[in-house]
Design a protein around this motif. Structure first.
Motif, PDB file in Angstrom:
ATOM      1  N   ILE A 139       0.846  -1.187   0.000  1.00 17.55           N
ATOM      2  CA  ILE A 139       0.000   0.000   0.000  1.00 17.55           C
ATOM      3  C   ILE A 139       0.887   1.244   0.000  1.00 17.55           C
ATOM      4  O   ILE A 139       1.791   1.372   0.831  1.00 17.55           O
ATOM      5  CB  ILE A 139      -0.925   0.036   1.224  1.00 17.55           C
ATOM      6  CG1 ILE A 139      -1.684  -1.282   1.377  1.00 17.55           C
ATOM      7  CG2 ILE A 139      -1.894   1.215   1.139  1.00 17.55           C
ATOM      8  CD1 ILE A 139      -2.361  -1.441   2.711  1.00 17.55           C
ATOM      9  N   GLY A 140       0.613   2.151  -0.917  1.00 18.02           N
ATOM     10  CA  GLY A 140       1.246   3.463  -0.917  1.00 18.02           C
ATOM     11  C   GLY A 140       0.418   4.383  -0.036  1.00 18.02           C
ATOM     12  O   GLY A 140      -0.749   4.646  -0.322  1.00 18.02           O
ATOM     13  N   ILE A 141       1.016   4.832   1.050  1.00 14.43           N
ATOM     14  CA  ILE A 141       0.310   5.628   2.050  1.00 14.43           C
ATOM     15  C   ILE A 141       0.989   6.985   2.193  1.00 14.43           C
ATOM     16  O   ILE A 141       2.205   7.101   2.090  1.00 14.43           O
ATOM     17  CB  ILE A 141       0.341   4.914   3.429  1.00 14.43           C
ATOM     18  CG1 ILE A 141      -0.382   3.581   3.360  1.00 14.43           C
ATOM     19  CG2 ILE A 141      -0.232   5.797   4.534  1.00 14.43           C
ATOM     20  CD1 ILE A 141      -0.234   2.739   4.624  1.00 14.43           C
ATOM     21  N   ARG A 142       0.176   7.984   2.441  1.00 10.66           N
ATOM     22  CA  ARG A 142       0.681   9.285   2.892  1.00 10.66           C
ATOM     23  C   ARG A 142      -0.064   9.652   4.162  1.00 10.66           C
ATOM     24  O   ARG A 142      -1.225   9.307   4.334  1.00 10.66           O
ATOM     25  CB  ARG A 142       0.467  10.382   1.855  1.00 10.66           C
ATOM     26  CG  ARG A 142       1.500  10.376   0.769  1.00 10.66           C
ATOM     27  CD  ARG A 142       1.258  11.439  -0.281  1.00 10.66           C
ATOM     28  NE  ARG A 142      -0.056  11.263  -0.890  1.00 10.66           N
ATOM     29  CZ  ARG A 142      -1.033  12.167  -0.830  1.00 10.66           C
ATOM     30  NH1 ARG A 142      -0.856  13.308  -0.201  1.00 10.66           N
ATOM     31  NH2 ARG A 142      -2.192  11.936  -1.408  1.00 10.66           N
ATOM     32  N   TYR A 143       0.622  10.338   5.037  1.00 11.55           N
ATOM     33  CA  TYR A 143       0.015  10.831   6.272  1.00 11.55           C
ATOM     34  C   TYR A 143       0.132  12.350   6.294  1.00 11.55           C
ATOM     35  O   TYR A 143       1.202  12.895   6.045  1.00 11.55           O
ATOM     36  CB  TYR A 143       0.754  10.294   7.502  1.00 11.55           C
ATOM     37  CG  TYR A 143       0.720   8.800   7.668  1.00 11.55           C
ATOM     38  CD1 TYR A 143      -0.394   8.170   8.222  1.00 11.55           C
ATOM     39  CD2 TYR A 143       1.808   8.013   7.311  1.00 11.55           C
ATOM     40  CE1 TYR A 143      -0.412   6.792   8.409  1.00 11.55           C
ATOM     41  CE2 TYR A 143       1.795   6.643   7.496  1.00 11.55           C
ATOM     42  CZ  TYR A 143       0.687   6.045   8.041  1.00 11.55           C
ATOM     43  OH  TYR A 143       0.665   4.680   8.226  1.00 11.55           O
TER      44      TYR A 143
END
Length: 178
Positions: A139-143
């Motif tokens: 999963i490509g995640i950004r926070y």
């Protein structure tokens, strides 16, 4: 020690080789380092599936908002979790995987006294078995984060977790020497 000396030197440089460098104090450098350690502790606790320690990285009323794409005024979060009890319960879902491994990438942290904001990129890898087939989901995640300094320690006040993309496929483990 050489790195610390370079950081101290670079922190006082306002222009070098035509590149403007913002001045940063040692206190700001320490705060940014502590925030980065907080971000990394979140990934570490997720991978160890330690939901209690992970939830305790948040203020007592801390929030996670989960989005399937870039948040906008017209986008509503898929889920909103608030408070350590709700966060601990949500984080315990990671125990459903055989293995998880989070790799944090670049972080951009902006300090505002005893609060801060930031954006962090992350690749999450999760493995599990489905009918004798090993599955890998990446999963490509950004926070998008809001941080708060309480009694000298940094905590997440709010974390927007954004799923940019997901890749799910069967995985064939390779043993060393194969």
């Amino acid at each position: 020690m050489l790195l610390i000396g370079w950081i101290l030197f670079a922190g006082n440089v306002t222009e070098a080789q035509g590149i403007r460098t913002p001045k940063i104090t040692l206190a700001e450098l320490a705060d940014k380092g502590a925030i980065r350690e907080l971000v990394d502790a979140y990934a570490h606790d997720a991978d160890r599936r330690d939901s209690l320690d992970q939830a305790n990285l948040f203020t007592s009323d801390g929030i996670i908002e989960i989005y399937d794409s870039e948040p906008s005024p017209a986008t509503k979060p898929v889920a909103i979790l608030q408070g350590r009890k709700a966060l601990k319960s949500a984080f315990s879902v990671l125990k459903n995987y055989d293995v998880t491994m989070h790799f944090n990438g670049q972080s951009d942290i902006k300090l505002h006294g005893d609060s801060a904001t930031g954006e962090t990129y992350c690749l999450a890898h999760q493995f599990w078995k489905d009918h004798d087939q090993r599955i890998l989901m990446t999963i490509g995640i950004r926070y998008y984060d809001s941080f708060l300094k309480v009694n000298g320690s940094w905590y997440f006040a709010k974390r927007k977790l954004i799923f940019d993309w997901t890749d799910r496929r069967s995985s064939v483990p390779r043993l060393p020497g194969e």
